[in-house]
Each structure stands twice: as C-alpha cells, then as structure tokens.
Write an enzyme that holds these catalytic residues in place. Structure first.
Site, PDB file in Angstrom:
ATOM      1  N   ARG A  27      19.780  58.026  44.640  1.00  0.00           N
ATOM      2  CA  ARG A  27      18.534  57.247  44.561  1.00  0.00           C
ATOM      3  C   ARG A  27      18.322  56.423  45.825  1.00  0.00           C
ATOM      4  O   ARG A  27      17.242  55.888  46.041  1.00  0.00           O
ATOM      5  CB  ARG A  27      18.557  56.337  43.321  1.00  0.00           C
ATOM      6  CG  ARG A  27      18.358  57.158  42.060  1.00  0.00           C
ATOM      7  CD  ARG A  27      18.187  56.318  40.830  1.00  0.00           C
ATOM      8  NE  ARG A  27      17.780  57.171  39.726  1.00  0.00           N
ATOM      9  CZ  ARG A  27      18.035  56.923  38.461  1.00  0.00           C
ATOM     10  NH1 ARG A  27      18.701  55.833  38.116  1.00  0.00           N
ATOM     11  NH2 ARG A  27      17.613  57.740  37.523  1.00  0.00           N
ATOM     12  N   GLU A  39      19.813  67.012  42.170  1.00  0.00           N
ATOM     13  CA  GLU A  39      19.198  67.609  40.977  1.00  0.00           C
ATOM     14  C   GLU A  39      19.929  68.883  40.548  1.00  0.00           C
ATOM     15  O   GLU A  39      20.074  69.154  39.372  1.00  0.00           O
ATOM     16  CB  GLU A  39      17.705  67.908  41.214  1.00  0.00           C
ATOM     17  CG  GLU A  39      16.836  66.670  41.293  1.00  0.00           C
ATOM     18  CD  GLU A  39      16.846  65.821  40.016  1.00  0.00           C
ATOM     19  OE1 GLU A  39      17.209  66.346  38.949  1.00  0.00           O
ATOM     20  OE2 GLU A  39      16.527  64.628  40.095  1.00  0.00           O
ATOM     21  N   GLY A  83      31.608  73.419  37.767  1.00  0.00           N
ATOM     22  CA  GLY A  83      31.270  74.601  36.964  1.00  0.00           C
ATOM     23  C   GLY A  83      29.922  75.182  37.355  1.00  0.00           C
ATOM     24  O   GLY A  83      29.280  74.719  38.299  1.00  0.00           O
ATOM     25  N   TYR A 122      11.552  72.545  36.963  1.00  0.00           N
ATOM     26  CA  TYR A 122      12.032  71.166  36.884  1.00  0.00           C
ATOM     27  C   TYR A 122      12.443  70.656  38.278  1.00  0.00           C
ATOM     28  O   TYR A 122      12.008  69.593  38.717  1.00  0.00           O
ATOM     29  CB  TYR A 122      13.233  71.063  35.914  1.00  0.00           C
ATOM     30  CG  TYR A 122      13.935  69.745  36.084  1.00  0.00           C
ATOM     31  CD1 TYR A 122      13.439  68.599  35.478  1.00  0.00           C
ATOM     32  CD2 TYR A 122      15.032  69.621  36.937  1.00  0.00           C
ATOM     33  CE1 TYR A 122      14.024  67.369  35.688  1.00  0.00           C
ATOM     34  CE2 TYR A 122      15.621  68.393  37.160  1.00  0.00           C
ATOM     35  CZ  TYR A 122      15.118  67.280  36.531  1.00  0.00           C
ATOM     36  OH  TYR A 122      15.689  66.055  36.762  1.00  0.00           O
ATOM     37  N   ASP A 140      12.914  67.408  31.379  1.00  0.00           N
ATOM     38  CA  ASP A 140      14.315  67.756  31.102  1.00  0.00           C
ATOM     39  C   ASP A 140      14.627  67.358  29.655  1.00  0.00           C
ATOM     40  O   ASP A 140      13.723  66.928  28.918  1.00  0.00           O
ATOM     41  CB  ASP A 140      15.264  67.075  32.104  1.00  0.00           C
ATOM     42  CG  ASP A 140      15.325  65.567  31.916  1.00  0.00           C
ATOM     43  OD1 ASP A 140      14.524  65.012  31.135  1.00  0.00           O
ATOM     44  OD2 ASP A 140      16.203  64.933  32.539  1.00  0.00           O
ATOM     45  N   CYS A 200      13.771  48.733  24.125  1.00  0.00           N
ATOM     46  CA  CYS A 200      12.917  49.741  24.765  1.00  0.00           C
ATOM     47  C   CYS A 200      11.638  49.108  25.318  1.00  0.00           C
ATOM     48  O   CYS A 200      10.919  48.416  24.592  1.00  0.00           O
ATOM     49  CB  CYS A 200      12.576  50.832  23.758  1.00  0.00           C
ATOM     50  SG  CYS A 200      11.489  52.072  24.460  1.00  0.00           S
TER      51      CYS A 200
HETATM   52 FE1  SF4 Z   1      12.892  55.886  21.973  1.00  0.00          FE
HETATM   53 FE2  SF4 Z   1      13.016  53.792  20.322  1.00  0.00          FE
HETATM   54 FE3  SF4 Z   1      11.766  53.603  22.660  1.00  0.00          FE
HETATM   55 FE4  SF4 Z   1      10.739  55.043  20.714  1.00  0.00          FE
HETATM   56  S1  SF4 Z   1      11.091  52.854  20.706  1.00  0.00           S
HETATM   57  S2  SF4 Z   1      10.884  55.634  22.848  1.00  0.00           S
HETATM   58  S3  SF4 Z   1      12.559  55.896  19.775  1.00  0.00           S
HETATM   59  S4  SF4 Z   1      13.952  53.969  22.326  1.00  0.00           S
END
Ligand code: SF4
Length: 351
Positions: A27, A39, A83, A122, A140, A200
């Site tokens: 990166r 990659e 591999g 990809y 991916d 998230c």
């Molecule tokens: Fe994935 Fe949970 Fe984010 Fe939805 S909320 S994209 S399931 S990590």
C-alpha cells in the site's frame, strides 16, 4: 441503493478507511508493478503470510526489467511456500511480454492489462483503480460477502450482480481508496462469521444488519475436503551430490524434482520406494526410511515418506547417460529444487 445514499455510503466508508487501513508494504508507493505483484500473491494467500514473500520478491526483483531478465527457476524459488506456482510462471511471462511489446512500461489500458498472462478481471480492475486511479470495479470474496450483507440478499447472487453493483458504487475520484476500503471492510469488520457490526462504518446502510440476518448471509457453501495423498520420495546420494530429475507434471511443482511416486492404495511406502528405485536403476537399491513430511498443496494433504540411499560409481555412470537426470551439488540443488518439500527432504536426510 439510491444515488444520494451511495454518495453518503462512500463517504462513511472512505473516512473509516483513511483512519484504519492496515499499512501493508504494497500500500506504500502503489506503482502498477508493485500492485500487480501483490495482487497476484494475495490470491489464495492471507495478507499477513504474504508480507515476507512480497518483501523478498521485491528486493530481488524491484522492477519489471529485473523480473523479465530472471529465470523461471529463480522466480519459482522465491515463490516457494506460496503455492499455486502457475501464478509465478504467468508473472514471468507477463513481465517478458511487457518488456517486448510495451517497451518495459506497464500498460494503463484495462483491456491491454487484461490480455497479459495470469491477469483476470479482478487483477486488471485492481491495477487500474489502485495504481492508475481509474474508476474500475473489483470483486473478490470479501467484496461479495459485504455486498450480499449490505443488500440483504439471501439467495445465491449471480456474479454479474456483484460486478454491476461495484461498477455503480466505485467513484470517479478515489477509486483506489474505495476499492481497497471495500476489501478491507470484508477482511477486518464484515468477517465471514460473526461480523463486528457495532464497529462497522456503514452499518446504517446494511439491510442484513437491520433485519438481524448478518450471521445468515451469505448462506454457507459446503467446503471441498482436501484429498490425502501419500508419496514416496528418494534422496539418493553419490559423493555428496543428490540425484534430481526433470519433472513433467506430477504433484510437486518445479522443473526439477527428487524421484517421487504416489503410494497407491494397499501398497506400503517402502514398497513404492523399492519399485521406484528399480525403475530408475534397473534393480532395487537398498534404501533407508528417513522421515515423513507433511505438506499442503492445492486441495491435497500430502504425507511424503522420505527414503535415503547411496549410489555406486556404476549407477552414477549409468544415469549420466540419461537426459533429464543430474547429480546436483549444493548450489545446483539450491537453484533447481524450487519446491520447499524437496528442499526440506534433502535437509532432513543430511542431518
Ligand atoms: Fe457487514 Fe455488519 Fe457492516 Fe453489515 S453492518 S456490512 S453485516 S459488518
């Protein structure tokens, strides 16, 4: 997702990526050459395990010209342990093609990149977006999972849907960061099992999370069990040199290998080793059991039974006349035996 939501979604994802991306060596300074090598290495290999191979490879082959000049054996040797050796061969072929047809300059055009050996949709998308900042999609395994959950689709999703979705989501600017952010999200937050939804950055846009289905999407596929294979391998020595031969096909990759045979069902490894020695020398050479080595290779779990033996001057002369066989000294073993299994077998028997 509606167009205005896509814009907000990208913003949230990019903000998170800027702060939390893992500083992998590929990166830093993402030239087309460096992105390409990373990659290819990252296909089928975990990022953390790839790092030492990547550093070693770039150290030895810092650019296209040095890679194109190298021998295939040298490349495979540095690849040994990763591999899927066809990847290394294709990298070599592609480097030579770029030197021959593109003056040694990595092409920028997507279709041209796609025409290089070993480069699929990809990898071409990753090089175009990460190195050349073109708005090309990548898909991916991580991205498939993230899209499946974000869209909340429980049924099997056709491949085209993933590519069309990424093509719609990838921004004209910051395509590099966006594509990497989608992969990173799948690698560190939206994990295959137990995604860390509270952390998230795009949970607001996630249909699976809103329906509490994140643990059920995508639905599990039955995994392919690795096949067990037993091999008998001979390490035959004559005056400090080891017998190697030119391989055609077989389980263990590399142009050169040690005499090897699959142990068929109902046969003992020792019997297989004896039959193999008879085929090579015309009689059953006395051998000793040395060790068993475990080795994993594409969908196979190998138990390699290693046998050692000493050749006489008569045998040595007899084999010299045959092409594709060689009594290799240490330096030749080092350059010709590219498989880590064969190298380990020789080391163990010499201890
Ligand atoms: Fe994935 Fe949970 Fe984010 Fe939805 S909320 S994209 S399931 S990590």
């Amino acid at each position: 997702m509606q167009a205005d939501r896509i814009i907000e979604f990208r913003r949230s994802l990019l903000r998170w990526y800027c702060k939390h991306y893992r500083p992998f060596p590929w990166r830093m300074n993402p030239t087309p050459y460096r992105v390409w090598i990373s990659e290819i290495m990252l296909q089928q290999t975990q990022a953390k395990s790839t790092i030492p191979y990547y550093i070693r490879f770039l150290d030895r082959f810092p650019d296209l010209a040095s890679l194109a000049r190298a021998t295939e054996e040298e490349i495979i040797r540095l690849w040994s342990g990763l591999g899927y050796y066809s990847r290394a061969r294709n990298v070599h072929k592609a480097a030579r093609k770029i030197v021959e047809f593109h003056n040694g300059i990595f092409p920028e055009d997507y279709t041209t990149i796609l025409s290089l050996p070993g480069i699929g949709r990809y990898t071409a998308g990753a090089i175009c977006s990460i190195a050349f900042h073109q708005a090309k999609p990548v898909v991916d395994g991580n991205i498939r999972r993230v899209i499946s959950r974000l869209t909340g689709i429980r049924n099997r999703i056709p491949e085209k849907y993933f590519w069309d979705t990424m093509a719609a989501w990838v921004p004209g600017k910051k395509a590099s960061a966006f594509n990497q952010a989608m992969m990173e999200l799948g690698a560190v937050i939206c994990l295959p099992s137990r995604p860390i939804c509270p952390k998230c950055p795009v949970q607001r846009y996630c249909v699976a999370k809103s329906k509490n289905l994140q643990d059920h999407i995508p639905s599990a596929k039955p995994s392919k069990a690795a096949k067990k294979v037993d091999l008998a391998i001979l390490v035959i020595e004559y005056r400090g040199r080891i017998l190697i031969f030119r391989q055609e096909g077989g389980f263990i990759p590399g142009k050169w290998g040690l005499p090897t045979r699959v142990v068929v069902s109902g046969q003992l490894p020792g019997e297989t080793a004896a039959i193999l020695s008879e085929e090579l020398f015309g009689f059953r050479l006395s051998t000793e059991y040395c060790t068993v080595l475990k080795h994993g290779i594409t969908h196979h779990r190998i138990s390699a039974h290693i046998f050692t033996g000493r050749a006489t001057g008569f045998i040595s002369k007899k084999l010299k006349a045959k092409s594709g066989k060689q009594w290799a000294n240490d330096m030749q073993l080092d350059t010709k035996l590219t498989s880590s299994l064969f190298r380990k077998a020789v080391q163990r028997c010499r201890k």
